[in-house]
Design an enzyme around this catalytic site. Structure first.
Site, PDB file in Angstrom:
ATOM      1  N   CYS A  87       2.215  -0.436  16.377  1.00 15.23           N
ATOM      2  CA  CYS A  87       1.249   0.618  16.665  1.00 15.23           C
ATOM      3  C   CYS A  87       0.634   1.121  15.353  1.00 15.23           C
ATOM      4  CB  CYS A  87       1.964   1.760  17.382  1.00 15.23           C
ATOM      5  SG  CYS A  87       1.101   3.326  17.347  1.00 15.23           S
ATOM      6  N   GLU A  88      -0.694   1.143  15.295  1.00 17.75           N
ATOM      7  CA  GLU A  88      -1.339   1.542  14.043  1.00 17.75           C
ATOM      8  C   GLU A  88      -1.267   3.044  13.781  1.00 17.75           C
ATOM      9  OE1 GLU A  88      -6.049   2.065  15.152  1.00 17.75           O
ATOM     10  OE2 GLU A  88      -5.346   0.062  14.643  1.00 17.75           O
ATOM     11  N   HIS A  89      -0.883   3.823  14.779  1.00 23.09           N
ATOM     12  CA  HIS A  89      -0.832   5.274  14.589  1.00 23.09           C
ATOM     13  C   HIS A  89       0.449   5.738  13.915  1.00 23.09           C
ATOM     14  CE1 HIS A  89      -3.720   5.251  18.232  1.00 23.09           C
ATOM     15  NE2 HIS A  89      -4.401   5.214  17.099  1.00 23.09           N
ATOM     16  N   HIS A  90       1.577   5.080  14.236  1.00 20.83           N
ATOM     17  CA  HIS A  90       2.860   5.481  13.657  1.00 20.83           C
ATOM     18  C   HIS A  90       3.599   4.324  12.986  1.00 20.83           C
ATOM     19  CE1 HIS A  90       2.100   8.470  16.907  1.00 20.83           C
ATOM     20  NE2 HIS A  90       2.463   9.304  15.949  1.00 20.83           N
ATOM     21  N   GLN A 107      -2.798  -1.193  21.934  1.00 21.71           N
ATOM     22  CA  GLN A 107      -2.688  -2.167  23.022  1.00 21.71           C
ATOM     23  C   GLN A 107      -4.041  -2.441  23.672  1.00 21.71           C
ATOM     24  OE1 GLN A 107       0.606  -1.489  25.720  1.00 21.71           O
ATOM     25  NE2 GLN A 107      -0.414  -2.571  27.384  1.00 21.71           N
ATOM     26  N   HIS A 132       6.278   1.267  24.136  1.00 20.61           N
ATOM     27  CA  HIS A 132       5.899   1.715  22.799  1.00 20.61           C
ATOM     28  C   HIS A 132       6.991   2.608  22.212  1.00 20.61           C
ATOM     29  CE1 HIS A 132       1.506   0.545  22.929  1.00 20.61           C
ATOM     30  NE2 HIS A 132       1.918   0.295  24.164  1.00 20.61           N
ATOM     31  N   CYS A 183       6.817   4.407  19.697  1.00 21.37           N
ATOM     32  CA  CYS A 183       6.289   5.706  19.258  1.00 21.37           C
ATOM     33  C   CYS A 183       6.375   6.730  20.387  1.00 21.37           C
ATOM     34  CB  CYS A 183       4.851   5.576  18.750  1.00 21.37           C
ATOM     35  SG  CYS A 183       3.694   4.929  19.963  1.00 21.37           S
TER      36      CYS A 183
END
Length: 198
Positions: A87-90, A128, A156, A158
């Site tokens: 996941c690119e956010h976390h 995703q 996920h 995250c």
């Protein structure tokens, strides 16, 4: 005879990443000089390069490397393709399965190439939703089929390890083009994907 593991990594990237991870570990309050952590920055640096190797790969070129002229126009499905992405956010993993189908329009590709295309895009920092459409567009671009369908189901970390901490949630995304935009074709695809043949 001594054990020697052979791996290839970008030397500069490994050094840069190792230095940064060493700083991160120190900032978390750990002692980077204790035995268990001495090689950890380098290990993370190499692991991250492996998990993001998709940036150095070309999905369309992979499909074209095993592209064959074939007068077939029936649905081709490769389902339950394992996905391991970040996941690119976390920068935490999301793990699941992709189900991919296409209807040939004069050309087919090697079945393993479909799974490789999934990996090309999964092995990048991702969301995703984008992963789903990138797989679809690559197959569309390389094979120009009558249609493409991609469905991904993933969990996920995250959402599981932090934040809302929901352990059993599953995220499903889908993308359809061409013939799969028709209800009958899409329904046939979904029926075959969910079927468990003995």
């Amino acid at each position: 005879m001594a054990y020697k593991k052979t791996e290839q990594y970008d030397e500069k990237a490994t050094l840069d990443l190792s230095a940064n991870y060493k700083s991160i570990i120190q900032s978390l309050g750990e002692d980077v000089d204790r035995e268990g952590l001495l090689k950890t920055p380098e290990r993370i640096a190499k692991a991250m390069q492996f998990m993001t190797q998709g940036y150095q790969q070309d999905a369309v070129a992979i499909l074209n490397s095993a592209k064959f002229h074939e007068e077939v126009s029936e649905m081709v499905i490769v389902k339950d393709i394992e996905i391991y992405s970040m996941c690119e956010h976390h920068m935490l993993p999301f793990i699941g399965k992709a189900h991919v189908a296409y209807i040939p329009n004069g050309y087919i590709t090697g079945l393993s190439k479909i799974a490789r295309v999934v990996d090309v895009f999964a092995r990048r920092l991702q969301v995703q939703e984008r992963l789903t459409t990138q797989i679809l567009h690559a197959i569309d671009d390389a094979l120009n089929p009558h249609g493409v369908a991609v469905v991904i189901e993933a969990q996920h970390l995250c959402m599981m390890m932090r934040g809302v901490q929901k352990q059993n949630s599953l995220t499903t995304t889908s993308a359809f083009s061409g013939e799969f935009e028709k209800n009958t074709t899409r329904s046939e695809f979904m029926k075959l994907v969910t079927a468990r043949l003995s």
